[in-house]
Design an enzyme around this catalytic site. Structure first.
Site, PDB file in Angstrom:
ATOM      1  N   HIS A  88       9.464  14.687   1.001  1.00 50.32           N
ATOM      2  CA  HIS A  88      10.170  14.723   2.281  1.00 50.32           C
ATOM      3  C   HIS A  88       9.714  15.912   3.116  1.00 50.32           C
ATOM      4  O   HIS A  88       9.348  15.774   4.284  1.00 50.32           O
ATOM      5  CB  HIS A  88      11.685  14.795   2.011  1.00 50.32           C
ATOM      6  CG  HIS A  88      12.516  14.854   3.249  1.00 50.32           C
ATOM      7  ND1 HIS A  88      12.943  16.047   3.780  1.00 50.32           N
ATOM      8  CD2 HIS A  88      12.951  13.879   4.074  1.00 50.32           C
ATOM      9  CE1 HIS A  88      13.633  15.794   4.869  1.00 50.32           C
ATOM     10  NE2 HIS A  88      13.663  14.483   5.068  1.00 50.32           N
ATOM     11  N   GLY A 140     -20.886  34.131  -5.630  1.00 50.45           N
ATOM     12  CA  GLY A 140     -20.350  34.607  -6.913  1.00 50.45           C
ATOM     13  C   GLY A 140     -21.415  34.962  -7.928  1.00 50.45           C
ATOM     14  O   GLY A 140     -21.116  35.450  -9.000  1.00 50.45           O
ATOM     15  N   CYS A 168      -1.091   3.414   7.411  1.00 49.49           N
ATOM     16  CA  CYS A 168      -0.177   4.420   7.941  1.00 49.49           C
ATOM     17  C   CYS A 168       0.330   5.370   6.871  1.00 49.49           C
ATOM     18  O   CYS A 168       1.173   6.211   7.112  1.00 49.49           O
ATOM     19  CB  CYS A 168       0.983   3.768   8.692  1.00 49.49           C
ATOM     20  SG  CYS A 168       1.981   2.710   7.643  1.00 49.49           S
ATOM     21  N   SER A 191      -0.190  -3.300   7.685  1.00 45.40           N
ATOM     22  CA  SER A 191      -0.462  -1.865   7.720  1.00 45.40           C
ATOM     23  C   SER A 191      -0.311  -1.350   6.298  1.00 45.40           C
ATOM     24  O   SER A 191       0.742  -1.506   5.678  1.00 45.40           O
ATOM     25  CB  SER A 191       0.505  -1.155   8.667  1.00 45.40           C
ATOM     26  OG  SER A 191       0.231   0.225   8.651  1.00 45.40           O
ATOM     27  N   ARG A 212       8.718   0.556  12.399  1.00 44.95           N
ATOM     28  CA  ARG A 212       9.040   0.048  11.070  1.00 44.95           C
ATOM     29  C   ARG A 212      10.557  -0.007  10.911  1.00 44.95           C
ATOM     30  O   ARG A 212      11.247   0.982  11.167  1.00 44.95           O
ATOM     31  CB  ARG A 212       8.449   0.935   9.992  1.00 44.95           C
ATOM     32  CG  ARG A 212       8.758   0.346   8.624  1.00 44.95           C
ATOM     33  CD  ARG A 212       8.279   1.188   7.503  1.00 44.95           C
ATOM     34  NE  ARG A 212       9.071   2.383   7.345  1.00 44.95           N
ATOM     35  CZ  ARG A 212       8.729   3.365   6.525  1.00 44.95           C
ATOM     36  NH1 ARG A 212       7.596   3.286   5.860  1.00 44.95           N
ATOM     37  NH2 ARG A 212       9.485   4.425   6.394  1.00 44.95           N
ATOM     38  N   GLY A 257       0.548   0.857   3.462  1.00 43.76           N
ATOM     39  CA  GLY A 257       1.374   2.032   3.177  1.00 43.76           C
ATOM     40  C   GLY A 257       0.853   2.625   1.876  1.00 43.76           C
ATOM     41  O   GLY A 257       1.338   2.324   0.789  1.00 43.76           O
ATOM     42  N   THR A 258      -0.155   3.448   2.010  1.00 38.09           N
ATOM     43  CA  THR A 258      -0.849   3.907   0.796  1.00 38.09           C
ATOM     44  C   THR A 258      -0.067   4.963   0.022  1.00 38.09           C
ATOM     45  O   THR A 258      -0.442   5.285  -1.093  1.00 38.09           O
ATOM     46  CB  THR A 258      -2.256   4.415   1.150  1.00 38.09           C
ATOM     47  OG1 THR A 258      -2.155   5.200   2.342  1.00 38.09           O
ATOM     48  CG2 THR A 258      -3.219   3.279   1.359  1.00 38.09           C
ATOM     49  N   ASN A 259       1.009   5.481   0.597  1.00 39.53           N
ATOM     50  CA  ASN A 259       1.845   6.399  -0.195  1.00 39.53           C
ATOM     51  C   ASN A 259       2.506   5.610  -1.323  1.00 39.53           C
ATOM     52  O   ASN A 259       2.413   5.957  -2.498  1.00 39.53           O
ATOM     53  CB  ASN A 259       2.942   7.046   0.659  1.00 39.53           C
ATOM     54  CG  ASN A 259       2.397   7.836   1.815  1.00 39.53           C
ATOM     55  OD1 ASN A 259       1.262   8.290   1.770  1.00 39.53           O
ATOM     56  ND2 ASN A 259       3.189   8.005   2.863  1.00 39.53           N
ATOM     57  N   ASP A 260       3.173   4.528  -0.921  1.00 36.73           N
ATOM     58  CA  ASP A 260       3.831   3.719  -1.946  1.00 36.73           C
ATOM     59  C   ASP A 260       2.819   2.943  -2.771  1.00 36.73           C
ATOM     60  O   ASP A 260       2.980   2.790  -3.982  1.00 36.73           O
ATOM     61  CB  ASP A 260       4.840   2.754  -1.300  1.00 36.73           C
ATOM     62  CG  ASP A 260       6.166   3.451  -1.055  1.00 36.73           C
ATOM     63  OD1 ASP A 260       6.674   4.082  -1.998  1.00 36.73           O
ATOM     64  OD2 ASP A 260       6.672   3.401   0.084  1.00 36.73           O
ATOM     65  N   GLU A 310       2.213  -2.331   0.789  1.00 40.85           N
ATOM     66  CA  GLU A 310       2.389  -1.074   0.060  1.00 40.85           C
ATOM     67  C   GLU A 310       2.848  -1.291  -1.379  1.00 40.85           C
ATOM     68  O   GLU A 310       3.285  -0.364  -2.046  1.00 40.85           O
ATOM     69  CB  GLU A 310       3.342  -0.140   0.810  1.00 40.85           C
ATOM     70  CG  GLU A 310       4.657  -0.749   1.234  1.00 40.85           C
ATOM     71  CD  GLU A 310       5.523   0.212   2.065  1.00 40.85           C
ATOM     72  OE1 GLU A 310       5.286   1.415   2.049  1.00 40.85           O
ATOM     73  OE2 GLU A 310       6.455  -0.298   2.728  1.00 40.85           O
ATOM     74  N   ARG A 316     -34.156  37.984  -6.891  1.00 40.11           N
ATOM     75  CA  ARG A 316     -32.876  37.484  -6.368  1.00 40.11           C
ATOM     76  C   ARG A 316     -32.596  36.082  -6.879  1.00 40.11           C
ATOM     77  O   ARG A 316     -33.513  35.286  -7.014  1.00 40.11           O
ATOM     78  CB  ARG A 316     -32.920  37.386  -4.835  1.00 40.11           C
ATOM     79  CG  ARG A 316     -33.076  38.686  -4.131  1.00 40.11           C
ATOM     80  CD  ARG A 316     -33.446  38.381  -2.680  1.00 40.11           C
ATOM     81  NE  ARG A 316     -34.042  39.526  -2.061  1.00 40.11           N
ATOM     82  CZ  ARG A 316     -33.562  40.105  -0.967  1.00 40.11           C
ATOM     83  NH1 ARG A 316     -32.493  39.646  -0.382  1.00 40.11           N
ATOM     84  NH2 ARG A 316     -34.172  41.141  -0.452  1.00 40.11           N
TER      85      ARG A 316
HETATM   86  C1  PEP Z   1       3.694   4.515   2.747  1.00 37.26           C
HETATM   87  O1  PEP Z   1       4.317   4.173   1.745  1.00 37.26           O
HETATM   88  O2  PEP Z   1       2.474   4.765   2.745  1.00 37.26           O
HETATM   89  C2  PEP Z   1       4.395   4.688   4.034  1.00 37.26           C
HETATM   90  C3  PEP Z   1       3.718   4.971   5.125  1.00 37.26           C
HETATM   91  O3  PEP Z   1       5.745   4.595   4.022  1.00 37.26           O
HETATM   92  P1  PEP Z   1       6.724   5.776   3.554  1.00 37.26           P
HETATM   93  O4  PEP Z   1       5.884   6.996   3.325  1.00 37.26           O
HETATM   94  O5  PEP Z   1       7.704   5.965   4.635  1.00 37.26           O
HETATM   95  O6  PEP Z   1       7.288   5.202   2.312  1.00 37.26           O
HETATM   96 MG    MG Z   2       6.262   3.280   2.039  1.00 44.21          MG
END
Ligand code: PEP
Ligand code: MG
Length: 869
Positions: free
Chosen positions: A450, A101, A825, A758, A612, A760-763, A739, A92
């Site tokens: 979005h 797999g 955030c 805070s 915000r 804003g790790t998205n931006d 951010e 085995r």
């Molecule tokens: C971000 O940019 O991480 C954030 C929290 O703000 P938004 O997503 O609304 O731009």
């Molecule tokens: Mg942002």
């Protein structure tokens, strides 16, 4: 000379890397005195060497195999390939991580025309001997030489047909001899050589096949899917055979020490008397529940229970086991930590703490935070998914399972009171429809688009960026993988896997149990990192509070304007040409804002609420079609052409890097002034009701200290007006989002003006990488597939780049203001690896969508435990 083979009594459970999971556990069971048929393991390093040697079994390894076979002969008193009492072995595979797999098992290796006769004699069971031989040729042919399995099945079926029987069990010795002969003929035809009669040749070929299976396409895909990297190869376990098919006092089975689906502390499994392992799984005969063994062979059952007890105590975890009974003697063939549902995982972990088997910290580390999703959302049933027809795959944007009729616009969703909203992408106009929809599917957009952000906030199932799907608006239908779904027909979305299915897939509901609450209390005791929620509405707040949110880390005020009535007032404000017009629009918005803040403060009952101020990427808010633009003109009593002119003036090439965030307040300070007034006005009202309120006002997209200073002064003045009017005051904080890379680089200066940061790790991710967060979905997967990125940086924080900027901002911020409060955030605030990183950075809190609060809490506790180890 390097040692490539270990007898079972030479290894232990901690040697998984070298012996593979199966080998290490066989060694461990041998070591603690459990009845394990003797054997040896060829190491994973041997597999790696096999590839170095151009996929050849080199002479020294052959010799080592021979020496160890001799040792097995001595231990068992049997002889390999000849003699009155022949040694037969199973072969085995077994890597350090279990990999379904890879290669299947080969049983009965060592049989040939001579040993089959000896086996018949010594077992006094001619049928068993010939049945074992034909099985061996079949397995060896299939697995080692790739002779198609169905060709063996055809031979079996023809013999049964000629005898007028349907069950394998009705085949007599002569039939089995005939089948064996025919199998050998087939083997010779397909491979161009006779079936190996030399057992060493059989064994070496089998070992080679196992090593080769490490790189078969199934194994490669399995490793990719499960992100298994850095392993040298698979080990091979060679174990002396025991027979579960030696008569009515023999049998074989599989079992879990506890129920893997519910976690109940009761043995769970099945077995078959007079059968070999493959019969249990093959479904030829229906196995019995393990409980029945207690009646049928009480001694065996009791011995097994005792072994289960020993194994659980030893491994401190639920075990998944294989056993065989040979003529009333019990043997263990495998044990490993059993896979389980997340409900079972929690129940087992909590029970084991209470039984004194593990500590609370160990229990916490055992739970995969992501698996908690399963507990919070309905899921598709396993059976349902088996039958379902997959028709597409996008990003698993928001977990849950949703089935419903397809509609292509929100009007239809509203008219039908639900369904699956399918859009190329969503925009604020869709919000009401999204709220009513049962699930959301988009063609375009990434994890922070979005649709994804809003759906997660709502706890609504969403698959986004499903680019293989096309929508034909005219025909009101969608097409994917050649399947056409018309409006009103059913599809199903799995928001945890990103898969899209045709039709309605059945679901199962999971209840949160008492054990779960207990578990979360332990998590809360352990973690340092606070967990807040991203919530824009009272409904989000209520959900987050249910999961134990400790405040709001981000209330996106632009999301508060998505309601039908409000969005028009916001549009009015955006397209206004003059202060007067803007003030008129702002006056319309003010009461809505105040009411929303009031309700949120009331619900949050003294917990901090970070609001915000407006950050609307303009393209998300401007009316798109001519009809909407005309409506806006009518509402504002202006000519259509002037609205059109204004909209074209406001058009931006890069709206995500455009007139956003506090840039808007530099040009139109009255917007933030109105919002700050509404926040404080509402806070004072709630305070008057005797409820504690902790407002924190947050300014988005700040790049420069003076920018924040300017905005802050305007806000403070506006707030002073409210205090003067109401003749009372309240404490509040003003801080900023971090951010934009420049904000990180100048965080020491910005901290002079900000009471909190805070992230804003998205931006911050978008701008650091220079990847548009709305478009990156199109190519990021390629980066991950091609190992250029380990993870999608919009999902899991990029520690080397974005993480470094965060570290710098924290250091600089604390230097200026040691007591500065630090949070995150962006969407990363609910992703376990990122949460652990935030713990490492020493943030005060993470903030995530309400449905990810528990995930974040568990990850925060795990980060703390790992850190203190
Ligand atoms: C971000 O940019 O991480 C954030 C929290 O703000 P938004 O997503 O609304 O731009
Ligand atoms: Mg942002």
């Amino acid at each position: 000379m390097k040692k490539f083979i270990y007898l079972f009594d030479e290894g232990n459970k901690d040697m998984k890397d070298l012996l593979g999971g199966k080998g290490a556990n066989l060694a461990e069971m041998t070591h603690i005195g459990l009845p394990v048929p003797t054997g040896f393991t060829i190491t994973t390093e041997a597999c790696s060497e096999f590839y170095n040697q151009d996929k050849k079994i080199w002479d020294e390894l052959k010799e080592e195999i021979c020496e160890n076979i001799k040792k097995l002969e001595e231990k068992t008193g049997k002889t390999f390939g000849y003699g009155e009492n022949p040694l037969l072995v199973s072969v085995r595979s077994g890597a350090a991580v279990s990999m379904p797999g890879m290669m299947d098992t080969i049983l009965n290796l060592g049989l040939n025309d001579i040993t089959v006769e000896s086996l018949a004699k010594i077992t006094n069971n001619e049928r068993l001997a010939w049945d074992s031989y034909r099985r061996f040729i079949q397995m060896f042919g299939d697995v080692v030489k790739e002779v198609p399995k169905y060709k063996f099945d055809i031979i079996m079926d023809k013999v049964k047909e000629s005898k007028g029987i349907t069950s394998d069990l009705d085949l007599d010795v002569d039939d089995l001899k005939l089948i064996t002969r025919k199998f050998k003929d087939l083997y010779a035809e397909e491979t161009g050589e006779d079936f190996y009669s030399d057992p060493m040749e059989q064994l070496v070929s089998a070992v080679k096949a196992v090593f080769n299976s490490w790189n078969n396409p199934r194994a490669i895909i399995y490793r990719e899917l499960n992100e298994i990297t850095g392993l040298p190869g698979t080990a091979v376990n060679v174990q002396s055979m025991v027979f579960g098919n030696m008569g009515t006092n023999s049998g074989t089975g599989v079992a879990f020490t506890r129920n893997p689906s519910t976690g109940e502390n009761k043995i769970f499994g099945e077995y078959l008397m007079n059968a070999q392992g493959e019969d249990v799984v093959a479904g030829i005969r229906t196995p019995e529940s393990i409980d029945k063994l207690a009646e049928e062979m009480p001694d065996m059952f009791n011995e097994f229970m005792n072994i289960c007890h020993i194994l659980e105590k030893h491994y401190k975890d639920m075990q998944d086991m294989e056993f065989t009974i040979e003529r009333g003697k019990f043997y263990m063939l495998q044990t490993r930590n059993g896979k389980r549902t997340s409900k079972a995982a929690i129940n087992i972990a909590v029970d084991m703490v209470e039984e004194g088997l593990i500590t609370k910290e160990e229990a916490i580390l055992r739970i995969d935070p992501k698996s908690i999703d399963q507990l919070l959302h309905k899921t598709f049933s396993k059976e349902g998914l088996k039958e379902a027809k997959e028709m597409g795959e996008g990003l698993a944007a928001s977990p849950g399972a949703a089935s419903g009729k397809v509609y292509f616009d929100c009007k239809a969703i509203k008219e039908n009171g639900g369904g699956i909203l399918v859009r190329v992408e969503t925009s604020p106009e869709d919000i009401e429809g999204m709220n009513i929809a049962d699930g959301i599917l988009t063609v375009r957009g990434g994890m922070t688009s979005h649709a994804a952000v809003v759906a997660r906030g709502m706890g609504k199932c969403c698959v986004c960026g499903c680019s293989e799907l096309t929508i034909n608006e005219e025909k009101r239908e969608l097409e994917s993988r050649g399947i056409i779904i018309k409006e009103g027909e059913y599809i199903s979305l799995d928001g945890s896997s990103g898969k899209v299915y045709m039709g309605e897939v059945p679901k199962t509901e999971i209840e949160l149990s008492g054990a779960f609450e207990k578990f979360i209390n332990w998590v809360d005791e352990v973690r340092d990192l606070g967990v807040r929620m991203n919530a824009d509405t009272p409904r989000d707040c209520a959900t987050g509070l249910k999961f134990g949110a400790e405040g709001i880390g981000l209330c996106r005020t632009e999301h508060m304007f998505f309601g039908e009535e409000r969005i028009w007032a916001v549009r009015e404000m955006i397209v206004s040409n003059s202060r007067l017009e803007r003030d008129r629009a702002l006056a319309k918005i003010y009461p809505f804002q105040k009411k929303d803040f009031h309700d949120i403060f009331e619900l949050m009952n003294g917990k901090p609420v970070t609001v915000r101020l407006l950050d609307p990427p303009l393209h998300e808010f401007l009316p798109k079609g001519e009809a909407d633009q005309k409506k806006l003109a009518e509402l504002m009593g202006k000519p259509f052409s002037s609205i059109q002119e204004r909209i074209s003036y406001l058009h931006e090439v890069n709206p995500m890097l455009g007139h956003r965030g506090c840039r808007l307040a530099i040009t139109y300070p009255e917007i933030y002034e109105m919002q700050a007034k509404a926040i404080i006005d509402a806070a004072l009202e709630v305070k008057e009701q005797g409820i504690d309120v902790k407002p924190e006002i947050m300014i988005p997209l700040v790049v420069e200290k003076n920018e924040l200073k300017y905005v802050k002064e305007r806000i403070k003045e506006a707030i002073e007006e409210v205090f003067a009017k109401k003749k009372t005051r309240i404490d509040y904080k003003i801080g900023t989002m971090v951010e934009v890379p420049r904000a990180c680089l100048t965080a020491d200066e910005i901290a002079e003006e900000a009471e909190f940061f805070s992230f804003g790790t998205n931006d911050l991710t978008q701008i650091t990488f220079g990847f548009s967060r709305d478009d990156a979905g199109k190519f990021i997967k390629e980066y991950v597939d091609k190992n250029i990125f380990e993870k999608d940086p919009f999902i899991s924080i990029d520690r080397n780049g974005v993480g470094q900027l965060m570290r710098m901002a924290i250091e600089k911020g604390r230097k200026t203001r040691p007591e500065i409060k630090l949070g995150i955030c962006g969407e990363h605030g609910g992703e376990p690896r990122s949460v652990e990183f935030c713990n490492e950075l020493g943030l005060n809190y993470v903030s995530c969508s309400p449905y990810r609060i528990l995930i974040a809490k568990i990850a925060a506790a795990q980060g703390k435990i790992k850190q203190s180890k």
